[in-house]
Design a protein around this motif. Structure first.
Motif, mmCIF file in Angstrom:
data_model
loop_
_atom_site.group_PDB
_atom_site.id
_atom_site.type_symbol
_atom_site.label_atom_id
_atom_site.label_comp_id
_atom_site.label_asym_id
_atom_site.label_seq_id
_atom_site.Cartn_x
_atom_site.Cartn_y
_atom_site.Cartn_z
ATOM 1 N N PHE A 29 0.837 -1.199 0.000
ATOM 2 C CA PHE A 29 0.000 0.000 0.000
ATOM 3 C C PHE A 29 0.873 1.251 0.000
ATOM 4 O O PHE A 29 1.690 1.459 0.905
ATOM 5 N N ASN A 30 0.700 2.062 -1.040
ATOM 6 C CA ASN A 30 1.438 3.341 -1.149
ATOM 7 C C ASN A 30 2.943 3.167 -0.939
ATOM 8 O O ASN A 30 3.593 3.984 -0.281
ATOM 9 N N ASN A 31 3.476 2.097 -1.518
ATOM 10 C CA ASN A 31 4.917 1.814 -1.447
ATOM 11 C C ASN A 31 5.437 1.708 -0.015
ATOM 12 O O ASN A 31 6.603 2.013 0.273
ATOM 13 N N SER A 32 4.571 1.265 0.883
ATOM 14 C CA SER A 32 4.973 1.108 2.280
ATOM 15 C C SER A 32 5.674 -0.217 2.521
ATOM 16 O O SER A 32 6.298 -0.402 3.581
ATOM 17 N N GLY A 33 5.536 -1.145 1.570
ATOM 18 C CA GLY A 33 6.067 -2.479 1.783
ATOM 19 C C GLY A 33 5.187 -3.330 2.672
ATOM 20 O O GLY A 33 5.561 -4.439 3.065
ATOM 21 N N MET A 34 3.977 -2.811 2.955
ATOM 22 C CA MET A 34 3.025 -3.518 3.810
ATOM 23 C C MET A 34 1.627 -3.417 3.222
ATOM 24 O O MET A 34 1.313 -2.487 2.467
ATOM 25 N N ALA A 35 0.788 -4.377 3.575
ATOM 26 C CA ALA A 35 -0.623 -4.299 3.232
ATOM 27 C C ALA A 35 -1.305 -3.302 4.165
ATOM 28 O O ALA A 35 -0.809 -3.023 5.264
ATOM 29 N N ILE A 36 -2.444 -2.793 3.751
ATOM 30 C CA ILE A 36 -3.150 -1.786 4.551
ATOM 31 C C ILE A 36 -3.463 -2.320 5.942
ATOM 32 O O ILE A 36 -3.394 -1.594 6.936
ATOM 33 N N MET A 37 -3.787 -3.621 6.054
ATOM 34 C CA MET A 37 -4.143 -4.166 7.370
ATOM 35 C C MET A 37 -2.923 -4.464 8.232
ATOM 36 O O MET A 37 -3.056 -4.863 9.390
ATOM 37 N N GLU A 38 -1.741 -4.247 7.691
ATOM 38 C CA GLU A 38 -0.517 -4.397 8.477
ATOM 39 C C GLU A 38 -0.021 -3.064 9.030
ATOM 40 O O GLU A 38 0.818 -3.031 9.930
ATOM 41 N N LEU A 39 -0.520 -1.969 8.483
ATOM 42 C CA LEU A 39 -0.059 -0.650 8.907
ATOM 43 C C LEU A 39 -0.555 -0.310 10.306
ATOM 44 O O LEU A 39 -1.669 -0.678 10.696
#
Length: 358
Positions: A29-39
């Protein structure tokens, strides 16, 4: 993949464009390296999603600064208790209009909190209609008037809303975002997301700020003030559900807003009701014509055997979710915003062919 002909009452169909966008960003998600539910729900990436969802909802429903928009969990069913806990005092009476099973359940929960009264009801008539506005009688000590704007089980819907000198509370779980609203007519609107707003797991409450009190006697998580004073981030919110809700709101805007959505919903409902009306009693609609829902089309056939045959053949033809609610039986087509009109016209054609063959 061929999408199912999904007429489930809820959890219901989501827009394909929303699912595709979520899939594209699923792992990163948004180049975070994580899925939205991991943020983290405290991260700037999630905070942007959270605030955008609130902003989009305010824009679509023309919600003024007089209202707070909050996200909760527990579904609309938890609101059955939270509303009287926050709005009902020992000196006042909660007034309810009974138009179906969910308003009946809301009343039962309020009875556990304080004094209640039935302001109007169509229960004795089998919930075939919405009461006339002139039939609504509120008590002198009314704290609020509660209505259920759309009744999923019985297929009825309010097309005009009460104009009373007390706060109006509306359960809009199954028709929010299906048409434009005049927010000045309401003081609190609540909705489980799983019909028109998004997936199950998040509940939206739109509440007039003057109704929010810091009641120290209430459990923290049952107090609206907790959510309004913390931007719904007092504890971990259902982040994935809110993200998908934000994408649904974006889709509604891209579709043309609530006026365009209402126009398409009217066309979809007309296609099914026209087949019912032209069937000369082969299909028997539950709702009276002036109370028909544009979200849930409910009907029966002449016998249980014929209804069972209809449902079996519909399932074989690829239609999903046409069984009526277990409490009333019969048939029900839920045609929320995300159900494509092409699918509705396919159902109308199936109904016509079934009638001609039987």
């Amino acid at each position: 993949m061929k999408r199912a002909l999904n007429f489930n009452a809820g959890p219901a169909a989501l827009p394909q464009a929303v699912l595709e966008k979520a899939e594209k960003n699923w792992l990163n998600f948004n180049n975070s390296g994580m899925a939205i539910m991991e943020l983290s729900h405290r991260s700037k990436e999630y905070e942007a999603v959270h605030n955008q969802a609130i902003t989009s909802l305010r824009k679509l429903l023309s919600i003024s600064d007089d209202f707070e928009v909050i996200f909760l969990q527990g579904g609309a069913s938890l609101q059955f208790s939270m509303i009287p806990m926050n709005l009902l005092s020992e000196e006042s009476t909660a007034n309810y209009v009974l138009t179906g099973s969910w308003s009946d359940k809301a009343l039962k929960e309020a009875n556990k909190i304080g004094k209640t009264a039935v302001a109007a009801s169509t229960k004795e008539g089998g919930y075939h209609s919405i009461p006339n506005l002139s039939d609504i009688k509120v008590t002198e000590d009314a704290a609020y008037l509660h209505i259920t704007s759309n009744n999923t089980i019985y297929g009825t819907q309010w097309h005009q809303f009460p104009d009373v000198a007390i706060p109006v509370v509306a359960d809009m779980s199954s028709d929010i975002l299906s048409r434009p609203l005049n927010m000045d007519q309401f003081d609190l609107i609540y909705a489980g997301a799983q019909k028109n707003l998004g997936p199950s797991g998040v509940t939206v409450v739109i509440i007039r700020k003057e109704l929010i009190k810091d009641n120290g006697k209430l459990p923290t998580m049952l107090n609206y003030h907790t959510y309004s004073s913390n931007n719904s981030l007092y504890n971990t919110p259902p982040t994935l559900a809110i993200y998908l809700l934000s994408l649904v709101l974006e889709w509604v805007e891209e579709t043309g807003g609530l006026e365009a959505i209402q126009k398409e919903n009217t066309e979809k409902a007309h296609a099914l009701y026209a087949e019912i009306d032209e069937s000369n009693g082969f299909y028997i609609g539950h709702a009276e014509k002036n109370s028909r829902s544009q979200m849930n089309v409910t009907f029966n056939l002449a016998s249980e055997q014929l209804s069972a045959k209809f449902l079996a053949e519909a399932k074989h033809a690829g239609f999903v979710g046409l069984n009526g609610h277990r409490s009333v039986g019969g048939c029900r087509a839920s045609i929320y915003n995300a159900v494509p009109k092409e699918h509705v016209h396919e159902l109308a054609s199936f109904m016509k062919n079934f009638r001609l063959n039987n």
